[in-house]
Enzyme design. Structure first.
Site, PDB file in Angstrom:
ATOM      1  CG  HIS A  42     -11.499  -7.040   4.171  1.00 15.82           C
ATOM      2  ND1 HIS A  42     -10.737  -6.210   5.163  1.00 15.82           N
ATOM      3  CD2 HIS A  42     -12.813  -6.537   4.009  1.00 15.82           C
ATOM      4  CE1 HIS A  42     -11.506  -5.112   5.352  1.00 15.82           C
ATOM      5  NE2 HIS A  42     -12.731  -5.023   4.725  1.00 15.82           N
ATOM      6  CG  HIS A 127     -14.823  -2.569  -3.357  1.00 14.81           C
ATOM      7  ND1 HIS A 127     -16.216  -2.811  -3.081  1.00 14.81           N
ATOM      8  CD2 HIS A 127     -14.460  -1.551  -2.211  1.00 14.81           C
ATOM      9  CE1 HIS A 127     -16.794  -2.206  -1.982  1.00 14.81           C
ATOM     10  NE2 HIS A 127     -15.511  -1.694  -1.566  1.00 14.81           N
TER      11      HIS A 127
END
Length: 190
Positions: A42, A127
């Site tokens: 995620h 990220h």
């Protein structure tokens, strides 16, 4: 409960990342990394940590409003890097990264307005963590391979509130378990 706001990539995106991670795991030094699993892939927008039960309703109301104010936007996994001298290896993002940053800012602001204590503000770095290590690991070959990676594009249409359940068994390699406790469509998304 331990919570964070996130963007969750769809299955075709995580399928492509899984193929890339399989190649990364074949590189020298890969055994020194703890690889994250697909259920944990995620983009964290804002990490809230332990949130008191009485603050959760206000947080969810404010996250719903933050989602309503954001338009859907295009994103793809692309490139990658490391944090902490090889302590974390991550895949990056391309597309409307500014919209992702704005959504992250709104998720952080939602928590502050709901009374959730937040540590100091840092510039958001999109990220998706694929591996971690307690010790510094030379991940240069992994970063080099990730630089060439581009996954399929998708349209981000919602914001998720996720609860993380940390491992308690003490079994080496056990992963946290993630549970989506709320999901809100971005404004204009059906």
């Amino acid at each position: 409960m331990r919570l964070f706001a996130a963007v969750l990539p769809p299955d075709d995106v995580t399928d492509a990342l899984a193929r890339e991670v399989a190649a990364l795991r074949g590189l020298p030094g890969a055994d020194g990394l703890r690889w994250t699993g697909r259920p944990g892939w995620h983009f964290t927008l804002a990490f809230y940590g332990e949130v008191a039960d009485e603050l959760v309703p206000g947080l969810t109301d404010r996250l719903a409003w933050a989602a309503h104010r954001a338009a859907p936007f295009g994103l793809a996994l692309a490139g990658g890097g490391q944090f902490g001298h090889g302590r974390a290896l991550w895949a990056g993002a391309t597309g409307d990264v500014e919209a992702l940053r704005l959504l992250a800012g709104r998720a952080e602001s939602a928590a502050r307005k709901a009374g959730v204590p937040m540590s100091g503000h840092r510039r958001y770095q999109p990220h998706l963590t694929v591996a971690r290590s307690r010790d510094a690991v030379d991940v240069r070959p992994h970063v080099d391979l990730l630089r060439e990676f581009t996954g399929p594009a998708w349209t981000v249409t919602d914001l998720a509130l996720v609860r993380s359940h940390l491992p308690r068994s003490g079994v080496p390699g056990e992963q946290p378990r993630y549970e989506t406790v709320g999901r809100w469509a971005l404004g204009g998304a059906g």
